[in-house]
Scaffold this motif. Structure first.
Motif, PDB file in Angstrom:
ATOM      1  N   THR A   1       4.123  -9.168   7.802  1.00 15.66           N
ATOM      2  CA  THR A   1       3.719  -8.252   8.869  1.00 15.66           C
ATOM      3  C   THR A   1       2.300  -7.760   8.599  1.00 15.66           C
ATOM      4  OG1 THR A   1       4.837  -6.432   7.691  1.00 15.66           O
ATOM      5  CG2 THR A   1       6.051  -7.485   9.486  1.00 15.66           C
ATOM      6  N   PRO A   2       1.565  -7.352   9.639  1.00  9.01           N
ATOM      7  CA  PRO A   2       0.143  -7.023   9.495  1.00  9.01           C
ATOM      8  C   PRO A   2      -0.151  -5.537   9.273  1.00  9.01           C
ATOM      9  CG  PRO A   2       0.642  -7.241  11.805  1.00  9.01           C
ATOM     10  CD  PRO A   2       1.936  -7.457  11.063  1.00  9.01           C
ATOM     11  N   HIS A   3       0.259  -5.012   8.123  1.00  5.45           N
ATOM     12  CA  HIS A   3      -0.045  -3.631   7.748  1.00  5.45           C
ATOM     13  C   HIS A   3       0.471  -2.653   8.807  1.00  5.45           C
ATOM     14  CE1 HIS A   3      -3.071  -1.226   5.103  1.00  5.45           C
ATOM     15  NE2 HIS A   3      -2.010  -0.491   5.413  1.00  5.45           N
ATOM     16  N   ILE A   4       1.747  -2.809   9.164  1.00  6.96           N
ATOM     17  CA  ILE A   4       2.337  -1.949  10.193  1.00  6.96           C
ATOM     18  C   ILE A   4       3.533  -1.151   9.664  1.00  6.96           C
ATOM     19  CG2 ILE A   4       1.533  -3.186  12.242  1.00  6.96           C
ATOM     20  CD1 ILE A   4       5.018  -3.730  10.700  1.00  6.96           C
ATOM     21  N   ALA A   5       3.764  -1.165   8.359  1.00 10.95           N
ATOM     22  CA  ALA A   5       4.914  -0.435   7.823  1.00 10.95           C
ATOM     23  C   ALA A   5       4.879   1.032   8.233  1.00 10.95           C
ATOM     24  CB  ALA A   5       4.970  -0.553   6.298  1.00 10.95           C
ATOM     25  N   GLY A   6       3.704   1.609   8.255  1.00  6.41           N
ATOM     26  CA  GLY A   6       3.563   3.018   8.615  1.00  6.41           C
ATOM     27  C   GLY A   6       3.250   3.254  10.074  1.00  6.41           C
ATOM     28  N   HIS A   7       3.430   2.224  10.922  1.00  8.99           N
ATOM     29  CA  HIS A   7       2.990   2.311  12.319  1.00  8.99           C
ATOM     30  C   HIS A   7       4.038   2.817  13.287  1.00  8.99           C
ATOM     31  CE1 HIS A   7      -0.978   0.995  11.750  1.00  8.99           C
ATOM     32  NE2 HIS A   7      -1.133   0.312  12.854  1.00  8.99           N
ATOM     33  N   SER A   8       5.001   3.575  12.822  1.00  5.11           N
ATOM     34  CA  SER A   8       5.892   4.202  13.798  1.00  5.11           C
ATOM     35  C   SER A   8       5.075   5.175  14.649  1.00  5.11           C
ATOM     36  CB  SER A   8       7.014   4.964  13.100  1.00  5.11           C
ATOM     37  OG  SER A   8       6.506   6.140  12.479  1.00  5.11           O
ATOM     38  N   LEU A   9       5.495   5.367  15.877  1.00  5.43           N
ATOM     39  CA  LEU A   9       4.805   6.335  16.730  1.00  5.43           C
ATOM     40  C   LEU A   9       4.870   7.724  16.117  1.00  5.43           C
ATOM     41  CD1 LEU A   9       3.351   7.079  19.333  1.00  5.43           C
ATOM     42  CD2 LEU A   9       5.596   7.260  20.456  1.00  5.43           C
ATOM     43  N   ASP A  10       6.004   8.045  15.482  1.00  6.21           N
ATOM     44  CA  ASP A  10       6.168   9.375  14.884  1.00  6.21           C
ATOM     45  C   ASP A  10       5.165   9.596  13.754  1.00  6.21           C
ATOM     46  OD1 ASP A  10       8.906  10.190  16.211  1.00  6.21           O
ATOM     47  OD2 ASP A  10       9.076   8.117  15.549  1.00  6.21           O
ATOM     48  N   GLY A  11       4.990   8.586  12.889  1.00  4.39           N
ATOM     49  CA  GLY A  11       4.034   8.704  11.796  1.00  4.39           C
ATOM     50  C   GLY A  11       2.612   8.847  12.299  1.00  4.39           C
ATOM     51  N   LYS A  12       2.268   8.061  13.324  1.00 11.49           N
ATOM     52  CA  LYS A  12       0.924   8.150  13.889  1.00 11.49           C
ATOM     53  C   LYS A  12       0.680   9.520  14.524  1.00 11.49           C
ATOM     54  CE  LYS A  12       0.288   3.256  15.086  1.00 11.49           C
ATOM     55  NZ  LYS A  12       0.094   2.353  16.235  1.00 11.49           N
ATOM     56  N   MET A  13       1.686  10.022  15.231  1.00 16.09           N
ATOM     57  CA  MET A  13       1.524  11.325  15.882  1.00 16.09           C
ATOM     58  C   MET A  13       1.345  12.430  14.845  1.00 16.09           C
ATOM     59  SD  MET A  13       4.054  11.230  19.245  1.00 16.09           S
ATOM     60  CE  MET A  13       5.554  10.994  18.289  1.00 16.09           C
ATOM     61  N   ARG A  14       2.091  12.357  13.739  1.00 15.71           N
ATOM     62  CA  ARG A  14       1.892  13.354  12.674  1.00 15.71           C
ATOM     63  C   ARG A  14       0.486  13.261  12.112  1.00 15.71           C
ATOM     64  NH1 ARG A  14       7.429  12.212  11.458  1.00 15.71           N
ATOM     65  NH2 ARG A  14       6.804  10.530  10.046  1.00 15.71           N
ATOM     66  N   GLY A  15      -0.035  12.038  11.958  1.00 14.23           N
ATOM     67  CA  GLY A  15      -1.398  11.866  11.475  1.00 14.23           C
ATOM     68  C   GLY A  15      -2.415  12.483  12.414  1.00 14.23           C
ATOM     69  N   THR A  16      -2.212  12.294  13.724  1.00 16.28           N
ATOM     70  CA  THR A  16      -3.109  12.905  14.715  1.00 16.28           C
ATOM     71  C   THR A  16      -3.069  14.424  14.609  1.00 16.28           C
ATOM     72  OG1 THR A  16      -2.660  11.054  16.229  1.00 16.28           O
ATOM     73  CG2 THR A  16      -3.713  13.010  17.151  1.00 16.28           C
ATOM     74  N   GLU A  17      -1.873  14.975  14.498  1.00 15.51           N
ATOM     75  CA  GLU A  17      -1.736  16.431  14.406  1.00 15.51           C
ATOM     76  C   GLU A  17      -2.433  16.960  13.159  1.00 15.51           C
ATOM     77  OE1 GLU A  17       1.756  19.679  15.040  1.00 15.51           O
ATOM     78  OE2 GLU A  17       2.207  18.033  13.677  1.00 15.51           O
ATOM     79  N   MET A  18      -2.295  16.276  12.022  1.00 12.49           N
ATOM     80  CA  MET A  18      -2.926  16.743  10.791  1.00 12.49           C
ATOM     81  C   MET A  18      -4.444  16.689  10.899  1.00 12.49           C
ATOM     82  SD  MET A  18      -0.202  15.006   8.117  1.00 12.49           S
ATOM     83  CE  MET A  18      -0.886  15.684   6.584  1.00 12.49           C
ATOM     84  N   ALA A  19      -4.969  15.626  11.543  1.00 13.35           N
ATOM     85  CA  ALA A  19      -6.414  15.540  11.755  1.00 13.35           C
ATOM     86  C   ALA A  19      -6.892  16.668  12.672  1.00 13.35           C
ATOM     87  CB  ALA A  19      -6.775  14.180  12.346  1.00 13.35           C
ATOM     88  N   TYR A  20      -6.140  16.935  13.720  1.00 10.93           N
ATOM     89  CA  TYR A  20      -6.487  18.016  14.657  1.00 10.93           C
ATOM     90  C   TYR A  20      -6.502  19.368  13.961  1.00 10.93           C
ATOM     91  CZ  TYR A  20      -5.587  21.528  18.296  1.00 10.93           C
ATOM     92  OH  TYR A  20      -5.624  22.653  19.093  1.00 10.93           O
ATOM     93  N   GLN A  21      -5.460  19.651  13.186  1.00  9.47           N
ATOM     94  CA  GLN A  21      -5.387  20.934  12.487  1.00  9.47           C
ATOM     95  C   GLN A  21      -6.577  21.111  11.544  1.00  9.47           C
ATOM     96  OE1 GLN A  21      -3.360  23.422  12.892  1.00  9.47           O
ATOM     97  NE2 GLN A  21      -1.694  22.587  14.117  1.00  9.47           N
TER      98      GLN A  21
END
Length: 382
Positions: free
Chosen positions: A252-272
Motif C-alpha cells: 500500500t502507498p503510505h496510507i496506514a494513517g489515512h483514515s478520515l478520522d486521523g486526517k481530521m484530527r491532524g487538521t484540528e491540531m494544526a488549526y489549534q
C-alpha cells in the motif's frame, strides 16, 4: 491572512476559511513560488519544508498534519523564527487499525489464530505504543524494542532489536526515521538482520520506509521467498521499487494513517496551533465539522465465535485487500510514482474501527467476544 494548505488536508475550509484566503495545492507540487506571498503553510508528509521552499517568503507559521517531522527542516524554522507545529498521535488509531487488519489477513491466509503468534514491536511511541496496547488486550504475546524509552524509564521490559528477531515470529516496525545520534533507525533492519529473520516471519512496516533496507528485503524474497510481508512505507517514495511491490503480500502507498478520522484530527491540531501562534480565538472543532460514518453499526449473533466476529467487524469497516488491489491497478495504469501519489490523493473515505458499533443479539454474549471486539477498537452494544 493568506494560507496555503495541502489539498489532501480535510476540512481545511471549515477550520481555516474564516481566518482569511485559503489556497489548496497538492502537497508534492507546492513550490517556493506558491508560498512566496503566504502567511501560513499547512502540509502533510509529501512536502519538503526547508530553506529552498521558504527563503524569501513571508511565511511565519508552518504546521504538518502528521506525526512525523522528518520532511521539515526544524533547525531552519527555528533560526528564522517561524512557528511550527506537528500532530503527534493524530493518526495513531488509524495505523493501529491498518496493522490489525494486516495481521488478521495474514493469519486467515495461513489458517492460524493471531493469538498463536509472538509479535515484536519496534518503536513504542504514539503508534507502536497503541499497537502494543491493542495486541496485548487481544491476548497476543508481545515483546517491545524502544531504546530511547528504555533509557528514560528505569524499570521496563524492553528488549533489543536482535532479541526481537530471535524470539518473535512477527515484527511490526513503527520507528521514526533517525539518521544520527545514539539510536539511529535508518536501515534498522539492514541486510544482516533481514537475513536473520526466521523462515515464516511476518514483517509489517508502517513507520518510515528507510527504516527497512528495501533492497535487502527484495533480495531475501527473491532468493528464499519465505517471509510474509506487509509494506505501507517504502524507500524513495513515491519512486519505490516496483519489483519489491510484486513480492510482498500486502503493498500500500503510505496510507496506514489515512483514515478520515486521523486526517481530521491532524487538521484540528494544526488549526489549534495556528490560532494560538497568532493569538486568535479557536472557534472550530472536529466534533462540530466531521461527517457521520457511512457504516454505523454491525449486528452479529452473540454466539458468533470471537475470532470470526472480529474478522467480520474488521472487514466490514476496512478491507485492506481492496487497498492493495486498487493501488496495484493505479501503478499498472499510471506507473509507480504517479500511481503512488494519485492513489493517496484520491484515497477513498475510510473510517476508524472506533466509529462502528457492534451489536450482539440473540442471547447473552460470551465475555471473551465482547472483550475481543472492544480490544480491537470497536464499541459493543447488546
Amino acid at each position: 491572512m493568506h494560507l496555503l494548505v495541502d489539498r489532501n488536508v480535510p476540512l481545511a475550509e471549515g477550520f481555516f476559511g474564516e481566518l482569511g484566503e485559503v489556497t489548496r495545492i497538492p502537497g508534492r507540487e507546492i513550490s517556493a513560488e506558491h508560498v512566496r506571498d503566504k502567511d501560513a503553510l499547512i502540509v502533510r508528509s509529501t512536502t519538503r519544508v526547508n530553506a529552498d521552499l521558504l527563503e524569501g517568503s513571508r511565511v511565519r507559521f508552518v504546521a504538518t498534519c502528521t506525526i512525523g517531522t522528518d520532511h521539515v527542516d526544524l533547525d531552519y524554522l527555528k533560526d528564522k523564527g517561524i512557528g511550527f507545529a506537528s500532530a503527534p498521535g493524530s493518526n495513531a488509531e488509524s495505523v493501529g487499525d491498518y496493522v490489525l487488519a494486516s495481521l488478521m489477513t495474514l493469519a486467515q491466509s495461513e489458517g492460524v489464530p493471531l493469538t498463536e503468534r509472538k509479535v515484536g514491536i519496534l518503536g513504542a511511541g504514539n503508534v507502536g505504543g497503541r499497537v502494543w496496547q491493542r495486541l496485548a488486550a487481544l491476548g497476543v504475546d508481545c515483546l517491545v524494542c524502544d531504546p530511547p524509552r528504555a533509557e528514560r524509564e528505569a524499570h521496563n521490559d524492553f528488549v533489543g532489536v536482535d532479541a526481537l528477531i530471535e524470539q518473535c515470529d512477527v515484527l511490526c516496525v513503527h520507528t521514526p526515521l533517525v539518521r544520527e545520534g545514539n539510536h539511529p533507525t535508518h536501515h534498522l533492519l539492514d541486510a544482516t538482520r533481514i537475513d536473520a529473520l526466521a523462515p515464516g516471519t511476518w514483517l509489517v512496516s508502517a513507520g518510515r520506509g528507510e527504516c527497512v533496507d528495501n533492497d535487502a528485503l527484495h533480495q531475501r524474497l527473491i532468493r528464499r521467498g519465505d517471509l510474509r510481508t506487509v509494506l505501507d512505507v517504502w524507500e524513495g517514495e513515491p519512486a519505490c521499487d516496483p519489483g519489491l511491490m510484486t513480492k510482498v503480500d500486502i503493498a500500500t502507498p503510505h496510507i496506514a494513517g489515512h483514515s478520515l478520522d486521523g486526517k481530521m484530527r491532524g487538521t484540528e491540531m494544526a488549526y489549534q496551533a495556528l490560532v494560538t501562534h497568532f493569538g486568535l480565538p479557536a472557534r472550530h472543532s472536529v466534533a462540530l465539522l466531521q461527517p457521520g460514518p457511512w457504516l454505523r453499526e454491525i449486528t452479529l449473533d452473540s454466539d458468533t465465535p470471537p475470532l470470526e466476529a472480529l474478522s467480520i467487524a474488521i472487514r466490514g469497516c476496512y478491507d485492506i485487500r481492496r487497498d492493495m488491489a486498487s493501488f496495484l491497478r493505479y501503478v499498472d495504469y499510471y506507473g509507480t510514482s504517479t500511481g503512488f501519489d494519485r492513489y493517496r490523493s484520491e484515497y477513498p473515505v475510510r473510517r476508524e474501527f472506533s466509529t462502528v458499533s457492534v451489536r450482539l443479539e440473540g442471547g447473552e454474549a460470551d465475555h471473551s467476544l465482547r472483550t475481543l471486539l472492544e480490544a480491537a477498537g470497536f464499541s459493543v452494544a447488546a
